[in-house]
Design an enzyme around this catalytic site. Structure first.
Site, PDB file in Angstrom:
ATOM      1  N   SER A 150       0.858  -1.185   0.000  1.00 33.29           N
ATOM      2  CA  SER A 150       0.000   0.000   0.000  1.00 33.29           C
ATOM      3  C   SER A 150       0.890   1.229   0.000  1.00 33.29           C
ATOM      4  O   SER A 150       2.043   1.175   0.427  1.00 33.29           O
ATOM      5  CB  SER A 150      -0.878   0.007   1.258  1.00 33.29           C
ATOM      6  OG  SER A 150      -1.507   1.264   1.443  1.00 33.29           O
ATOM      7  N   TYR A 166      -1.496  -1.316  10.447  1.00 36.57           N
ATOM      8  CA  TYR A 166      -1.656  -1.516   9.003  1.00 36.57           C
ATOM      9  C   TYR A 166      -0.490  -0.894   8.239  1.00 36.57           C
ATOM     10  O   TYR A 166       0.120  -1.534   7.371  1.00 36.57           O
ATOM     11  CB  TYR A 166      -2.976  -0.884   8.549  1.00 36.57           C
ATOM     12  CG  TYR A 166      -3.208  -0.956   7.060  1.00 36.57           C
ATOM     13  CD1 TYR A 166      -3.696  -2.121   6.465  1.00 36.57           C
ATOM     14  CD2 TYR A 166      -2.952   0.145   6.232  1.00 36.57           C
ATOM     15  CE1 TYR A 166      -3.911  -2.190   5.096  1.00 36.57           C
ATOM     16  CE2 TYR A 166      -3.168   0.083   4.870  1.00 36.57           C
ATOM     17  CZ  TYR A 166      -3.647  -1.087   4.307  1.00 36.57           C
ATOM     18  OH  TYR A 166      -3.850  -1.154   2.950  1.00 36.57           O
TER      19      TYR A 166
END
Length: 264
Positions: A150, A166
């Site tokens: 990401s 995350y």
């Protein structure tokens, strides 16, 4: 004689296993690989979601099936690899996409939530890659592994996201990708990462609701969220013979957000 572009991108006769494949980015990538001719095995935790996603792929004339598994659990993850090999033969392409997030300020972030995110987003990638490699890729001296990271793994905290576990996990995925590529190149296995930006997925819904779509796209050079076509090109490149000399790399697919944020 050099192959044509069409031949290099053709995946007919190949099998792809995609985790987190029942919706969102995983399903986008499943369409890409299936449209290029690959047989698809989808996995996620929920059978109902998998049935619906598989029906969608089959309606597009893609050979698709599914196995429900929780890739945060080692036994489920190893079973997923073994059952796929049993049912479909050798796995040519592995897409590690299953992921979880948790929103909380770092000073309040529960340790149990940290462990939950890391177990799925990092540990699960390692276990499945290892099982698939040992099950077929190493012996065959070929394979493609695609890890979904990401832009949150590039910039620490884009848009002030309070998702430290995350973000950390996605940084770890890039390091994992590069280290594994260095080790497994001798087996003819390529390992690469995709770093998506903001797409209109269920996982991103809370950000869209909290920040507003206009705020999320205001700093992006292309000024929009990603759509269901935007991962197809890089997924097919990494998975196909067209990408056979690319390994240990990551690419941001984010409308240019990482350029503005100054990714390394």
């Amino acid at each position: 004689m050099a192959r044509t572009v069409q031949q290099l991108f053709d995946l007919k006769g190949q099998t792809a296993l995609i985790t987190g494949g029942s919706r969102g980015l995983g399903l986008y990538m499943a369409h890409a690989l299936g449209e290029a001719g690959a047989r698809i095995m989808l996995s996620s935790r929920k059978a109902d979601d998998l049935e619906q996603a598989t029906a969608e792929l089959q309606a597009a004339n893609i050979d698709a099936r599914w196995i429900a598994a929780d890739c945060a659990r080692e036994d489920d993850t190893r079973r997923l690899a073994d059952e796929t090999l049993q049912r479909m033969g050798a796995i040519d392409i592995l897409v590690n996409n299953a992921g979880a997030t948790w929103g909380a300020p770092a000073e309040e972030h529960p340790v149990a939530a940290w462990d939950k995110v890391m177990n799925l987003n990092v540990r699960g990638y390692f276990i499945l890659s290892q099982q698939v490699a040992n099950g077929c890729m190493i012996a065959r001296r070929r394979g493609r592994i695609i890890n979904v990271s990401s832009i949150a793994g590039l910039n620490g905290n884009p848009l002030g996201m309070k998702t430290i576990a995350y973000n950390t996990s996605k940084t770890a995925v890039i390091g994992f990708t590069r280290a594994l590529a260095a080790e497994w190149g001798r087996f003819g296995i390529t390992v690469n990462a995709i770093c998506p930006g903001f797409f209109r997925t269920k996982m991103a819904t809370y950000l869209i609701d909290e920040l507003g779509e206009d705020n999320m796209t205001a700093g992006a050079p292309l000024g929009r969220l990603g759509d269901d076509e935007d991962l197809k090109g890089i997924t097919l490149l990494y998975a196909s013979e067209a990408g056979k000399h690319i390994t240990g790399q990551w690419l941001a697919v984010d409308g240019g957000v990482s350029v503005v944020l100054g990714a390394a």
